[in-house]
Design a protein around this motif. Sequence first.
Motif, short mmCIF file in Angstrom:
data_model
loop_
_atom_site.label_atom_id
_atom_site.label_comp_id
_atom_site.label_asym_id
_atom_site.label_seq_id
_atom_site.Cartn_x
_atom_site.Cartn_y
_atom_site.Cartn_z
N HIS A 18 -11.81 1.87 -46.24
CA HIS A 18 -12.33 3.23 -46.09
C HIS A 18 -11.46 4.02 -45.12
O HIS A 18 -10.81 3.45 -44.24
N GLU A 19 -11.50 5.33 -45.27
CA GLU A 19 -10.77 6.21 -44.37
C GLU A 19 -11.34 6.21 -42.96
O GLU A 19 -10.63 6.52 -42.00
N TRP A 20 -12.62 5.88 -42.81
CA TRP A 20 -13.30 6.12 -41.54
C TRP A 20 -13.70 4.85 -40.79
O TRP A 20 -14.47 4.91 -39.85
N GLY A 21 -13.20 3.71 -41.15
CA GLY A 21 -13.48 2.52 -40.37
C GLY A 21 -12.85 2.59 -38.99
O GLY A 21 -11.99 3.43 -38.71
N VAL A 22 -13.28 1.69 -38.10
CA VAL A 22 -12.70 1.64 -36.75
C VAL A 22 -11.23 1.20 -36.86
O VAL A 22 -10.92 0.17 -37.46
N LEU A 23 -10.33 1.99 -36.32
CA LEU A 23 -8.90 1.69 -36.39
C LEU A 23 -8.56 0.62 -35.36
O LEU A 23 -8.49 0.89 -34.16
N GLU A 24 -8.33 -0.60 -35.82
CA GLU A 24 -8.04 -1.71 -34.93
C GLU A 24 -6.55 -2.04 -34.87
O GLU A 24 -6.06 -2.49 -33.83
N GLU A 25 -5.85 -1.83 -35.97
CA GLU A 25 -4.43 -2.16 -36.02
C GLU A 25 -3.74 -1.20 -36.96
O GLU A 25 -4.26 -0.88 -38.03
N THR A 26 -2.57 -0.73 -36.55
CA THR A 26 -1.91 0.31 -37.34
C THR A 26 -0.40 0.28 -37.13
O THR A 26 0.10 -0.33 -36.17
N VAL A 27 0.31 0.93 -38.02
CA VAL A 27 1.73 1.22 -37.83
C VAL A 27 1.84 2.68 -37.42
O VAL A 27 1.13 3.54 -37.97
N VAL A 28 2.70 2.98 -36.46
CA VAL A 28 2.99 4.36 -36.07
C VAL A 28 4.49 4.57 -36.20
O VAL A 28 5.28 3.71 -35.82
N GLY A 29 4.88 5.71 -36.73
CA GLY A 29 6.29 5.98 -36.98
C GLY A 29 7.11 6.16 -35.72
O GLY A 29 6.60 6.16 -34.60
N ARG A 30 8.40 6.30 -35.92
CA ARG A 30 9.33 6.57 -34.83
C ARG A 30 10.13 7.83 -35.18
O ARG A 30 10.28 8.17 -36.35
N VAL A 31 10.62 8.50 -34.17
CA VAL A 31 11.45 9.68 -34.38
C VAL A 31 12.90 9.28 -34.20
O VAL A 31 13.27 8.67 -33.19
N ILE A 32 13.71 9.58 -35.21
CA ILE A 32 15.14 9.29 -35.11
C ILE A 32 15.92 10.59 -35.32
O ILE A 32 15.44 11.53 -35.97
N ASP A 33 17.11 10.64 -34.77
CA ASP A 33 17.97 11.79 -34.97
C ASP A 33 18.60 11.69 -36.36
O ASP A 33 18.78 10.60 -36.90
N PHE A 34 18.91 12.80 -36.98
CA PHE A 34 19.50 12.80 -38.31
C PHE A 34 20.28 14.08 -38.49
O PHE A 34 20.21 15.00 -37.67
N THR A 35 21.01 14.15 -39.59
CA THR A 35 21.76 15.34 -39.93
C THR A 35 21.06 16.07 -41.07
O THR A 35 20.75 15.46 -42.10
N PHE A 36 20.83 17.35 -40.89
CA PHE A 36 20.23 18.14 -41.96
C PHE A 36 21.22 18.30 -43.11
O PHE A 36 22.42 18.50 -42.87
N PRO A 37 20.77 18.19 -44.36
CA PRO A 37 21.68 18.36 -45.50
C PRO A 37 22.45 19.67 -45.43
O PRO A 37 21.87 20.74 -45.22
N ALA A 38 23.76 19.59 -45.65
CA ALA A 38 24.62 20.77 -45.54
C ALA A 38 24.27 21.82 -46.59
O ALA A 38 24.44 23.03 -46.36
N GLY A 39 23.77 21.37 -47.73
CA GLY A 39 23.46 22.31 -48.82
C GLY A 39 22.38 23.31 -48.48
O GLY A 39 22.26 24.36 -49.13
N LEU A 40 21.59 23.03 -47.45
CA LEU A 40 20.53 23.95 -47.06
C LEU A 40 21.06 25.27 -46.51
O LEU A 40 20.32 26.24 -46.37
N ALA A 41 22.36 25.30 -46.20
CA ALA A 41 22.97 26.55 -45.72
C ALA A 41 22.89 27.64 -46.77
O ALA A 41 22.93 28.84 -46.46
N HIS A 42 22.78 27.24 -48.02
CA HIS A 42 22.72 28.21 -49.12
C HIS A 42 21.29 28.59 -49.47
O HIS A 42 21.05 29.33 -50.43
N GLY A 43 20.33 28.07 -48.72
CA GLY A 43 18.94 28.40 -48.97
C GLY A 43 18.10 27.16 -49.22
O GLY A 43 18.62 26.11 -49.59
N VAL A 44 16.81 27.29 -48.99
CA VAL A 44 15.88 26.18 -49.17
C VAL A 44 15.36 26.21 -50.60
O VAL A 44 14.80 27.22 -51.04
N PRO A 45 15.54 25.13 -51.37
CA PRO A 45 15.09 25.15 -52.77
C PRO A 45 13.57 25.25 -52.88
O PRO A 45 12.83 24.86 -51.98
N ASP A 46 13.13 25.78 -54.02
CA ASP A 46 11.70 25.95 -54.25
C ASP A 46 10.95 24.62 -54.19
O ASP A 46 9.76 24.59 -53.87
#
Length: 336
Positions: free
Chosen positions: A11-39
Amino acid sequence: MTAPRRIHVTHEWGVLEETVVGRVIDFTFPAGLAHGVPDSLGFLPERTRAQLPRWAGRSWSDADPEGYGACVAQVEGLVRFLTGRGTTVHRPRALTPMELRSYEDGGQFSMQTFVRDPLLVIGDHVIETALRLPARYKERFGLRPVIDEAAARGARRSVVPPPAPVPVPDLRTATGPFLEGGDVLLFGKDILVGHGSGAATDMAGVRWLEELLGDDHRVHPVPLSDRVIHLDDGLTAVREGLAVVCREQFTDGLPALLADWELIEVDLWDAVNLLAGNSLVLAPGEVLVDERLHRLAESLTAHDVTVHTLPYDAVTPFAGGFRCSHHPLVRTLPVR
């Protein structure tokens, strides 16, 4: 020494006893986005879509050093909050340089922050999913040690067939199956699966999950607007009978499963730009929400929900909130 608990989430609402939490890493934004963000990336918050052309081809830490540093701090703050409550927290391992170069689309892009999507836990079944955005395929590699450990503890393990990558502008016409954890919400034997946004899960993914689970579960497809990426952009089951919803994201109306529930409503702008429908449920009637969401916190409190808040404004620009940033491995429903 206490034996590790069995992987178990129903269930979505059970007591959260154990979980995975993400990490933040550095990355390079795709160069193609310079021409605009696709729909196909129209689900991103307005502020992010406005900034991406300026950030194209640059590392995150260079393009937006303040935002990058704040995002790291806020995700680590979430980890401290959960461990301080006694929740066992696992983290994905960092991707290797070779893994980061895989599935490139104009830059070494990867968001290991949102572990909800490449992983899916249903009962004792751990599933490695299939993400639609090619640059996100590589996220599975960082989670495999967690999945390996779960399997060693008796969990069943499955993998959605990896799809062929396509250019980002062609995401909406890509061929799956695609199945992402942000589209899957658990209500015991009933499972809601969002699809149709064009950026994540498709009906082939819904059918794949339905075949995998068989008669043990009832899978309910939920059509979504292309303004959102996942079902959990605008749906949080706070406890049995109470949910936070964004009606505008449901193209065919609210799921029938919620017909008799009390609903706290948020609008589409808040769901997309502030991830207002994407809270972290800690236990039945206890949630963690973004500290900016004052009205939501007040409404939840008025429904006898215990509300905790943390800053998360540096994380949500990438279309993920508190639910996106974790994936439960053990949730326990209180005995009635």
